[in-house]
Motif scaffolding. Structure first.
Motif, PDB file in Angstrom:
ATOM      1  N   TYR B 204       0.845  -1.193   0.000  1.00 12.92           N
ATOM      2  CA  TYR B 204       0.000   0.000   0.000  1.00 12.92           C
ATOM      3  C   TYR B 204       0.875   1.236   0.000  1.00 12.92           C
ATOM      4  N   LYS B 206       0.524   5.664  -0.587  1.00 12.98           N
ATOM      5  CA  LYS B 206      -0.357   6.803  -0.858  1.00 12.98           C
ATOM      6  C   LYS B 206       0.506   8.032  -1.091  1.00 12.98           C
ATOM      7  N   PHE B 214      -2.889   3.316  -4.885  1.00 17.73           N
ATOM      8  CA  PHE B 214      -2.959   3.034  -3.449  1.00 17.73           C
ATOM      9  C   PHE B 214      -2.511   1.593  -3.181  1.00 17.73           C
ATOM     10  N   LYS B 252      -5.491  -1.548   6.134  1.00 19.87           N
ATOM     11  CA  LYS B 252      -4.187  -1.199   5.555  1.00 19.87           C
ATOM     12  C   LYS B 252      -3.131  -2.126   6.165  1.00 19.87           C
TER      13      LYS B 252
END
Lengths: 136, 270
Positions: B204, B206, B214, B252
């Motif tokens: 992951y 960002k 993502f 996450k």
């Protein structure tokens, strides 16, 4: 019919031609082969390159270890030869763009004489030696 | 049935967690990138946890991945090493031999799309030569490609040529611009997004970029058509737990562990 004249200007002879980066790489491979009495073979492999016209990889091949291959360095260069992009394939991959033959040879020297390459050559020769003992 | 597990440890000392995964899933072939501990330390933890011996042969030649095998030393053969790519032939005491390729290609932080594709092209040349050297194409590639299954370095014909459909892969090869290119089957296509079984990806990230996925599936397994008969859906997993410990929190990847999730595949070659 009028006499045909050359419009080419002066065409270089074979003695005027520059050493290709690939040829220099091959020579270094041959050095390794000779220095190790053929236990390790330094050979170059032509490879694909989309960004440049020519690409080649110098690797160490070990005939007595089932032709194990260790890639050392990759070069790529355009039709007009320089700049040559040199990629170190041994550890932390780094790319160096060499504007002429001197820079190119210096960069190759840094990679080929690095501690990492020395350690790999030592380890491979040790493996070859151990293999020879087993076969005896 | 050889079981292979790959985990990029993000340079964290996750030896205990790795060893626990090996015990839980009965792992035969462990492939590690960005190990946060020396080989011997991990071997010690593996031995403590699993009560079996994992050997770590030839890791001095591999710069970006480390192999640990629960096989006798004579089962492992050196084949090739290059930047981000290490190839070994695995000849288990029982069953078919495998050509095992561990990869950890350059991060997008240091290599643009062209550079990643160039690495993939060199990798596939080295793999093709290795297949010729060992005389078979029972090839398993596992590792962190730092590219998603849909990126050029994974799908282009002159790179890994990893297709999403077994039936296409089983055609073995296709001639593209007069050059024969061999397929890989990439089952990780089936692991993309939150409609898939398991997490939406393996990594992951960002950022404030205009295009941001993502979730990424950088950690992948590719197999040659010759291995498809030994593979079944459900035998490839992205792992999210170790006993009761969750590797993900709030949807996450947990910061307590690596920034990548481990992946595991079982092949019925025995």
């Amino acid at each position: 019919m009028s006499e045909i004249k050359s419009l080419w200007g002066e065409i270089p002879t074979s003695t005027d031609l520059p050493d290709l980066p690939n040829k220099i790489l091959k020579e270094q491979g041959a050095w390794l082969t000779e220095a190790t009495d053929g236990s390790l073979i330094g050979e170059t492999m032509l490879s694909n390159s989309q960004e440049q016209n020519f690409a080649a990889t110098l690797r160490i091949k070990v005939p007595s270890l089932n032709s194990y291959v260790y890639n050392v360095v990759q070069i790529s260069y355009p039709i007009n030869i320089y700049p040559v992009t040199v990629s170190n394939l041994t550890e932390t991959k780094s790319k160096v763009v060499c504007k002429d033959v001197e820079e190119y040879k210096q960069t190759l020297k840094q990679i080929l004489s690095s501690d990492k390459v020395k350690a790999v050559i030592t380890a491979l020769l040790a493996q070859v030696s151990a293999q020879a003992v087993v076969e005896v | 049935m050889p079981i292979a597990l790959f985990w990029n440890l993000n340079r964290k000392a996750l030896g205990r967690e790795v060893a626990q995964l090996c015990k839980i899933h009965n792992v035969d072939i462990l492939v590690i990138a960005e190990a946060g501990l020396p080989d011997v330390a991990l071997q010690h933890l593996l031995s403590q946890e699993t009560k079996t011996t994992y050997i770590a042969p030839f890791n001095e030649f591999s710069s970006r991945v480390k192999f640990f095998f629960r096989y006798p030393p004579e089962s492992i053969r050196l084949v090739a090493d290059s930047y981000g790519l290490s190839i070994r032939e695995v000849r288990p005491p029982i069953g078919e031999s495998l050509l095992l390729v561990g990869v950890h290609l350059s991060s997008k932080l240091y290599a643009d799309r062209n550079e990643q594709s160039a690495q993939a092209r060199l990798a596939i040349c080295t793999i093709a030569e290795a297949e010729q050297s060992v005389g078979h194409k029972r090839t398993l590639i596992i590792g962190d490609f730092n590219m998603n299954p849909f990126e050029g370095g994974l799908v282009d014909a002159d790179t890994f040529y990893g297709v999403m459909d077994q039936s296409i892969a089983k055609e073995n090869m296709r001639t593209v611009r007069q050059v024969e290119r061999r397929f890989f089957y990439n089952p990780m296509w089936g692991k993309l997004g939150d409609s898939s079984e398991g997490p939406p990806g393996t990594y992951y990230y960002k950022s404030s970029k205009n295009r941001e996925f993502f979730w990424n599936t950088f950690d992948q397994v590719l197999i040659r058509p010759e291995l498809i008969p030994f593979y079944q859906e459900g035998l490839l997993k992205v792992l999210t737990e170790i006993y009761d410990t969750q590797l993900m929190t709030d949807g996450k990847i947990s910061n307590d562990f690596s920034d990548h999730l481990p992946i595991m595949i079982k092949l019925a070659t025995e």
